[in-house]
Design an enzyme around this catalytic site. Structure first.
Site, short mmCIF file in Angstrom:
data_model
loop_
_atom_site.label_atom_id
_atom_site.label_comp_id
_atom_site.label_asym_id
_atom_site.label_seq_id
_atom_site.Cartn_x
_atom_site.Cartn_y
_atom_site.Cartn_z
N TYR A 59 0.85 -1.20 0.00
CA TYR A 59 0.00 0.00 0.00
C TYR A 59 0.88 1.25 0.00
O TYR A 59 0.73 2.16 -0.84
CB TYR A 59 -0.91 -0.01 1.23
CG TYR A 59 -1.62 1.30 1.47
CD1 TYR A 59 -2.62 1.72 0.62
CD2 TYR A 59 -1.27 2.12 2.54
CE1 TYR A 59 -3.27 2.94 0.81
CE2 TYR A 59 -1.91 3.33 2.76
CZ TYR A 59 -2.91 3.73 1.88
OH TYR A 59 -3.54 4.93 2.08
O1 LIG Z 1 -2.13 7.13 7.96
C1 LIG Z 1 -2.18 6.43 6.98
O2 LIG Z 1 -1.51 6.70 6.04
C2 LIG Z 1 -3.04 5.21 6.95
O3 LIG Z 1 -3.85 5.16 8.10
C3 LIG Z 1 -4.59 3.98 8.25
O4 LIG Z 1 -3.70 2.91 8.50
P1 LIG Z 1 -3.35 2.57 10.01
O5 LIG Z 1 -2.64 3.71 10.66
O6 LIG Z 1 -2.64 1.27 9.99
O7 LIG Z 1 -4.79 2.50 10.70
P2 LIG Z 1 -5.57 1.31 11.39
O8 LIG Z 1 -5.71 0.16 10.50
O9 LIG Z 1 -6.80 1.88 11.95
O10 LIG Z 1 -4.60 0.87 12.58
C4 LIG Z 1 -4.30 1.78 13.65
C5 LIG Z 1 -3.42 1.10 14.66
O11 LIG Z 1 -4.16 0.06 15.28
C6 LIG Z 1 -3.41 -1.15 15.24
N1 LIG Z 1 -4.36 -2.29 15.12
C7 LIG Z 1 -5.12 -2.43 14.01
C8 LIG Z 1 -6.02 -3.46 13.91
C9 LIG Z 1 -6.14 -4.36 14.96
O12 LIG Z 1 -6.95 -5.33 14.93
N2 LIG Z 1 -5.37 -4.19 16.05
C10 LIG Z 1 -4.47 -3.17 16.17
O13 LIG Z 1 -3.77 -3.05 17.19
C11 LIG Z 1 -2.50 -1.03 14.04
O14 LIG Z 1 -1.36 -1.85 14.23
C12 LIG Z 1 -2.18 0.45 14.08
O15 LIG Z 1 -1.10 0.67 14.96
C13 LIG Z 1 -5.43 3.69 7.03
O16 LIG Z 1 -6.02 2.42 7.10
C14 LIG Z 1 -4.65 3.83 5.75
O17 LIG Z 1 -5.53 3.70 4.66
C15 LIG Z 1 -3.96 5.17 5.77
O18 LIG Z 1 -3.29 5.45 4.61
#
Ligand SMILES: O=C(O)[C@H]1O[C@H](OP(=O)(O)OP(=O)(O)OC[C@H]2O[C@@H](n3ccc(=O)[nH]c3=O)[C@H](O)[C@@H]2O)[C@H](O)[C@@H](O)[C@@H]1O
Length: 433
Positions: A238
Site C-alpha cells: 500500500y
Molecule cells: O495514515 C495512513 O496513512 C493510513 O492510516 C490507516 O492505516 P493505520 O494507521 O494502519 O490505521 P488502522 O488500520 O486503523 O490501525 C491503527 C493502529 O491500530 C493497530 N491495530 C489495528 C487493527 C487491529 O486489529 N489491532 C491493532 O492493534 C495497528 O497496528 C495500528 O497501529 C489507514 O487504514 C490507511 O488507509 C492510511 O493510509
C-alpha cells in the site's frame, strides 16, 4: 398422401360460381400472405439492424443512463458553483469516508461538485450508498464509475469544466495488501495514471489535489516525520503504491504542467468513517462483546498513531484546493512550470493504541476483551508522527480536535447510525479482522 380437403375443393370446384368465388378468395389470401411476409421480413430486418446498432455500445441501457441528455444535465448542474468565484471540483472516491466529507464541505460553501465512485465491496457498500444518499440530499451528483474507465472520464471532462480534481479514490488499508495485492495496483497505480491522462488532456487542465499517505514514511525513525525526510523504505505494498503515486504525479507535473498537491494523511478517523480501520472495528466488537486484538511492537512497546480527525483533514483538503496554483498545460503540452507540492496532514500528537481503546471504553460504557499480540510483519509500522509546519505556513492548516473529543463524536455518530442493533455484522471486512 391425399391433399387436404379444403385445398381439393379450391382446386376442383363443384360449380363455376363457386370456382369464381373461390378463385377470388384464393387471390385475396395470396395477397395477404405476400403482405404478411413482406411485413415479417421488414420486422426481422428492423430488429437485426437495431441489434447491430446496440452492439456498438457496451451496454445500450447503461450508455443512455450514463451519457444521455439528463446525465449530462445532472453533471453540469452539479458541477456549477453557486457562488461568485466558486470552484468546480471532480471528487473521486466521493462515496468514501474523506471524499463524502470533502464533497459536502465544498457544496455547502457554494462550489460545484461532481462525485465519482465505483462502490466496490472492500467494505460494506451500503455505508457508501448511505453517504451517496446524503450527498444527493445536498445536490451532489455521484457518478457510478471507476477511475480506470478512460471513456467515462473523457465524457465527464467534456460535460463540465472542472477547475480542480480532488482525487481520493484508492485501495486503502495497509494490511489488506497481503490478501489482494492487485487491487492496489489497479486503483492506486493504473487508475491514477488513467485519471492523470484525462486531466492532462482536458482543456483547460484542472489542478489536482490527491491523497497520498503517512505510510510512505515506512521504516523512517526520525520523528516527527517531515516532507523532506527519505521515503524510500516502504513497509507495505500500500505504502509503495502511494509513494509511486507521488513519483507518477511528479512526472505529469514535469511533462504536462499539471498543478499537483499530494496530501499525506495520518490515520484519519471520525463519523461516517471506514469500517476496516481499528477505531471502527474496535467499537463494533466492544459493543458486541467480541474480543479485539491489540498489536504490540518490539519488547512489548505500544504502537502509536498520529490519529487525525476528519474535520481537520477536510479543512486541509479545502485549503489545498484554494491555494493550488493553476496547471499550465494545453493540448497535452506544458507551457510553463506548474506547482508541485506535498503536505503532511496530521495531528502532531501521537496516541498509543491501548489509550485509544480506553477512550472508546469510556465512551461506549463497556469493557473491551483484549487479546494482545505481537505486531505481525504484514506492513504495519510502530508509530507515526507528523511535522505539519509546511501545511501550517502554506495552507493555514491547524488541527483543532484531540482524540478524546474526536472519538466522542465518532461514537455519537456510530450509535445513531447503527443503533445498538450491531448492524456492522454485515460488513465484508469482518472476515479480515
Ligand atoms: O495514515 C495512513 O496513512 C493510513 O492510516 C490507516 O492505516 P493505520 O494507521 O494502519 O490505521 P488502522 O488500520 O486503523 O490501525 C491503527 C493502529 O491500530 C493497530 N491495530 C489495528 C487493527 C487491529 O486489529 N489491532 C491493532 O492493534 C495497528 O497496528 C495500528 O497501529 C489507514 O487504514 C490507511 O488507509 C492510511 O493510509
Amino acid at each position: 398422401m391425399p391433399p387436404p380437403l379444403l385445398l381439393e375443393g379450391e382446386l376442383f370446384p363443384s360449380s363455376p360460381g363457386m370456382l369464381h368465388r373461390r378463385s377470388r378468395r384464393h387471390h385475396l389470401m395470396n395477397r395477404q400472405i405476400r403482405r404478411c411476409s413482406a411485413s415479417t421480413f421488414f420486422l426481422i430486418a428492423l430488429t437485426a439492424s437495431y441489434l447491430s446498432f446496440r452492439s456498438f455500445f457496451p451496454s445500450s441501457s447503461s450508455y443512455y443512463l450514463r451519457f444521455g441528455y439528463s446525465w449530462d444535465r445532472l453533471v453540469r448542474s452539479s458541477a456549477s458553483p453557486r457562488r461568485d468565484s466558486g470552484i468546480s471540483v471532480l471528487v473521486t472516491g466521493a462515496a468514501g469516508f474523506v471524499g463524502s466529507h470533502v464533497s459536502l464541505a465544498l457544496k455547502k460553501r457554494g462550489d460545484g461538485v461532481v462525485g465519482l465512485d465505483n462502490f466496490n465491496d472492500y467494505y460494506d457498500p451500503s455505508l457508501k450508498r448511505a453517504r451517496q444518499a446524503l450527498l444527493s440530499q445536498h445536490e451532489v451528483f455521484v457518478v457510478d464509475g471507476d477511475i480506470n474507465e478512460a471513456q467515462l472520464l473523457a465524457r465527464l471532462f467534456d460535460s463540465a469544466q472542472f477547475t480542480h480534481v480532488m482525487h481520493l479514490a484508492a485501495q486503502a488499508g495497509v494490511r489488506y495488501a497481503i490478501e489482494n495485492p492487485h487491487s492496489y495496483v489497479r486503483s492506486n497505480l493504473a487508475g491514477l495514471v488513467t485519471l492523470l491522462e484525462a486531466c492532462k488532456s482536458s482543456d483547460p487542465q484542472p489542478a489536482v489535489v490527491w491523497a497520498s499517505s503517512s505510510s510512505v514514511y515506512g521504516l523512517n525513525e526520525k520523528v516527527p516525520f517531515s516532507e523532506s525526510d527519505a521515503t524510500d523504505r516502504p513497509a507495505s505494498l500500500y505504502a509503495a503504491t502511494k509513494k509511486a503515486g507521488e513519483e507518477i504525479t511528479h512526472s505529469y507535473n514535469h511533462i504536462y504542467g499539471l498543478s499537483i498537491t499530494g496530501l499525506r494523511f495520518f490515520t484519519v478517523y471520525g463519523p461516517w468513517g471506514r469500517p476496516d480501520m481499528a477505531y471502527f472495528s474496535f467499537t463494533k466488537n466492544i459493543l458486541q462483546g467480541k474480543p479485539i486484538t491489540i498489536y504490540r511492537g518490539k519488547d512489548g512497546v505500544a504502537l502509536a498513531r498520529d490519529f487525525t480527525f476528519i474535520d481537520d483533514i477536510v479543512r486541509g483538503c479545502v485549503a489545498s484546493l484554494d491555494t493550488a496554483g493553476k496547471s499550465t498545460g494545453s493540448g497535452g503540452k506544458k507551457t510553463g512550470p506548474a506547482p508541485y507540492r506535498i503536505f503532511n496532514l496530521g495531528n502532531t500528537s501521537p496516541v498509543t493504541v491501548p489509550k485509544l481503546v480506553r477512550i472508546l471504553e469510556r465512551n461506549l460504557k463497556a469493557k473491551a476483551k483484549v487479546i494482545a499480540k505481537e505486531m505481525p510483519g504484514n506492513g504495519d509500522v510502530p508509530f507515526t508522527h507528523a511535522n505539519i509546519s509546511s501545511a501550517r505556513t502554506e495552507l493555514g492548516y491547524e488541527p483543532k480536535t484531540d482524540l478524546e473529543s474526536g472519538l466522542k463524536r465518532f461514537v455519537k455518530w456510530y450509535m445513531s447510525y447503527y443503533g445498538d442493533s450491531n448492524k456492522g455484522d454485515t460488513n465484508p471486512e469482518e472476515s479480515r479482522q
